[in-house]
Design an enzyme around this catalytic site. Structure first.
Site, PDB file in Angstrom:
ATOM      1  N   THR A 217       0.756  -1.210  -0.088  1.00 20.88           N
ATOM      2  CA  THR A 217      -0.102  -0.139  -0.028  1.00 20.88           C
ATOM      3  C   THR A 217       0.851   1.343  -0.010  1.00 20.88           C
ATOM      4  O   THR A 217       0.797   2.247  -1.006  1.00 20.88           O
ATOM      5  CB  THR A 217      -1.056  -0.114   1.197  1.00 20.88           C
TER       6      THR A 217
ATOM      7  N   ASN B 288      -5.345  -9.730  -7.655  1.00 15.35           N
ATOM      8  CA  ASN B 288      -5.562 -10.423  -6.170  1.00 15.35           C
ATOM      9  C   ASN B 288      -6.842 -11.341  -6.214  1.00 15.35           C
ATOM     10  O   ASN B 288      -6.774 -12.165  -5.291  1.00 15.35           O
ATOM     11  CB  ASN B 288      -5.313  -9.411  -5.122  1.00 15.35           C
TER      12      ASN B 288
ATOM     13  N   SER C  30       5.174  -6.737  -1.049  1.00 21.91           N
ATOM     14  CA  SER C  30       4.606  -6.906   0.153  1.00 21.91           C
ATOM     15  C   SER C  30       5.164  -8.044   0.649  1.00 21.91           C
ATOM     16  O   SER C  30       4.938  -9.048   0.178  1.00 21.91           O
ATOM     17  CB  SER C  30       3.233  -6.858   0.098  1.00 21.91           C
TER      18      SER C  30
ATOM     19  N   HIS D   7       3.925  -9.796   3.476  1.00 25.01           N
ATOM     20  CA  HIS D   7       2.999 -10.934   3.859  1.00 25.01           C
ATOM     21  C   HIS D   7       2.366 -11.712   2.826  1.00 25.01           C
ATOM     22  O   HIS D   7       1.648 -12.503   3.178  1.00 25.01           O
ATOM     23  CB  HIS D   7       2.274 -10.052   4.940  1.00 25.01           C
TER      24      HIS D   7
ATOM     25  N   CYS E 198     -10.917  -7.182   0.670  1.00 26.77           N
ATOM     26  CA  CYS E 198     -11.033  -5.797   1.149  1.00 26.77           C
ATOM     27  C   CYS E 198     -12.413  -5.132   0.523  1.00 26.77           C
ATOM     28  O   CYS E 198     -13.205  -4.649   1.424  1.00 26.77           O
ATOM     29  CB  CYS E 198     -10.130  -5.009   0.056  1.00 26.77           C
TER      30      CYS E 198
HETATM   31  C1  LIG Z   1      -2.146  -7.303  -0.553  1.00 18.03           C
HETATM   32  C2  LIG Z   1      -2.094  -6.367  -1.758  1.00 18.03           C
HETATM   33  C3  LIG Z   1      -1.732  -4.863  -1.642  1.00 18.03           C
HETATM   34  C4  LIG Z   1      -1.612  -4.298  -0.192  1.00 18.03           C
HETATM   35  O1  LIG Z   1      -0.580  -4.788   0.353  1.00 18.03           O
HETATM   36  P1  LIG Z   1       0.142  -4.276   1.871  1.00 18.03           P
HETATM   37  O2  LIG Z   1       1.479  -4.745   2.121  1.00 18.03           O
HETATM   38  O3  LIG Z   1      -0.886  -5.493   2.811  1.00 18.03           O
HETATM   39  O4  LIG Z   1      -0.215  -2.982   2.148  1.00 18.03           O
HETATM   40  C5  LIG Z   1      -1.613  -4.185  -2.790  1.00 18.03           C
HETATM   41  N1  LIG Z   1      -1.867  -4.795  -3.760  1.00 18.03           N
HETATM   42  C6  LIG Z   1      -2.101  -6.094  -4.137  1.00 18.03           C
HETATM   43  C7  LIG Z   1      -2.306  -6.526  -5.410  1.00 18.03           C
HETATM   44  C8  LIG Z   1      -2.258  -6.803  -3.180  1.00 18.03           C
HETATM   45  O5  LIG Z   1      -2.609  -8.239  -3.171  1.00 18.03           O
END
Ligand SMILES: *Cc1c(COP(=O)(O)O)cnc(C)c1O
Length: 406
Positions: free
Chosen positions: A76, A155, A203, A205, A329
């Site tokens: 993000t 996603n 990211s 996680h 989300c």
């Molecule tokens: C999870 C995700 C994000 C957000 O990532 P964070 O590290 O949780 O802020 C942004 N873009 C996509 C495509 C994601 O899957």
């Protein structure tokens, strides 16, 4: 089996135990707890070495130069830094930005904010298979276009965009290309020496690292991308992202990238086999539709609509399986997924959509259990559902909509 069965890897992944071990070594007095900016003593220098070694691992995953990696709190923040940073730094060149309707909110909400600041944004509509045609990108470019921002892997649907073809267009037109690769990195090969991508968000996680850490790749060669920072402070990260570096998060992200890089192909092949087994099992039910692209997809995501069923009802019937409707989300907002609507699914199909996402710790036993349990629940719910009768008998959509009206 471990309960509940976890099939929501696209929302977040559990940390790999090897990653958790590295993280734990950076916390307390006997570990690598120093401030990486404290160059006056051995503890600070050890922390700085841990940070730079992690940067090497992240860069290696992308075939980038370590100096092109900027730490951030997640994808993000990386997306915010890329979009605000570029649009503000290049304001004199132009204020036009191109993106797609199927981006993550961490791009779309930034675009909305940029519009309020005077930028103009083109939101491309993908084909019904989720792909953005490179010609669509070419047609949307204007003389004042500064940036194109498109995600690598969606996603919700797992659809993979053709970054090489899109990048060839942006490069030839002298427009920057940003890619949100939160769902692609560590799963698909990304070679930034070959791909004409200028900025790329990661990211931790989503690839078995901790939450709260990510990175932005910012191209330095052949030409350096300029960015206006979001945060000002101690001048860390060459002034692009101030704040004391979280050594434990960063070292853990490095280890997560190292592991992902090492095992990418065999791991993805194993996950793909499980995903195909899940789809073959579910496809034996009537009126199950695939949301996504049959070939251009990532191994771990399967998005299906159980037509005639509300996904929430299905998930309520299956508390022992952790899966998502639409995306995590959008399910908080109770609107049908903006991604599924953008690829042409009607509200009825979108309401019945479930995203199964598989990962490193998914087993064949879990998949076989899921096929059985989902099949039984779908049949039970359809037997109860007044919406299902007209749909099954092939009545037209208006009859279905009418039946759906409370
Ligand atoms: C999870 C995700 C994000 C957000 O990532 P964070 O590290 O949780 O802020 C942004 N873009 C996509 C495509 C994601 O899957």
């Amino acid at each position: 089996m471990e309960w509940p069965i976890y099939l929501d890897y696209a929302a977040t992944t559990p940390m790999d135990p090897r990653v958790a071990a590295v993280l734990g070594q950076c916390l307390s007095r006997d570990g690598c707890f120093g401030n990486p900016s404290s160059s006056t003593h051995i503890l600070g220098r050890a922390a700085a070495r841990a940070v730079e070694s992690a940067r090497d691992h992240v860069a290696a995953l992308l075939n980038a130069d370590p100096r092109e990696i900027i730490w951030a709190s997640g994808a993000t923040e990386a997306n915010n830094l890329a979009l605000f940073g570029v649009m503000r730094a290049y304001a004199r060149k132009g204020r036009h930005l191109v993106t797609s309707q199927t981006e993550h909110k961490a791009v779309l909400d930034v675009c909305r904010r940029l519009e309020r600041e005077g930028c103009t944004v083109a939101y491309l509509a993908p084909e019904s298979d989720g792909l953005i045609a490179p010609e669509q990108v070419a047609a949307a470019l204007r003389p004042d276009t500064v940036l194109v921002s498109l995600m690598h892997v969606n996603n919700e649907t797992g659809v993979v965009q053709d970054l090489a073809a899109i990048g060839a267009i942006t490069r030839s037109r002298n427009v920057l290309l940003h890619v949100d690769a939160a769902q692609g990195a560590g799963k698909l090969p990304v070679d930034l020496k070959a791909l004409p991508v200028d900025l790329l968000s990661l990211s931790a996680h989503k690839l078995y690292g901790p939450k709260g850490i990510g990175a932005l790749y910012v191209r330095q060669r052949p030409s350096r991308v300029r960015l206006e920072p979001l945060l000002y402070g101690g001048g860390q990260e060459r002034g692009l992202r101030a704040g004391t570096l979280p050594t434990h998060q960063i070292a853990a992200m490095g280890e997560a990238c190292r592991i992902a890089h090492e095992n990418m192909t065999p791991e993805q092949n194993r996950i793909r086999t499980l995903r195909d087994r899940l789809w073959q099992g579910l496809a034996t039910l009537d009126n199950v539709e695939l949301n996504g692209h049959p070939e251009h997809n990532v191994a771990g995501i399967l998005n299906v609509s159980f037509v005639g069923i509300a996904a929430e009802a299905l998930l309520t019937a299956l508390p022992e399986i952790a899966v998502a409707t639409g995306s995590a989300c959008t399910s908080a907002s109770h609107e049908p997924s903006h991604v599924l609507r953008a690829i042409g699914r009607d509200a009825f199909q979108a309401r019945g959509a479930v995203r199964f996402s598989l990962g490193r710790f998914t087993t064949v036993e879990e998949i076989d259990y899921t096929v059985e349990a989902v099949g039984a629940a779908v049949n039970r719910l359809r037997d109860l559902s007044p919406l299902w009768e007209p749909q099954r008998r092939g009545l037209d959509q208006r009859a279905v909509d009418w039946a759906a009206t409370p």
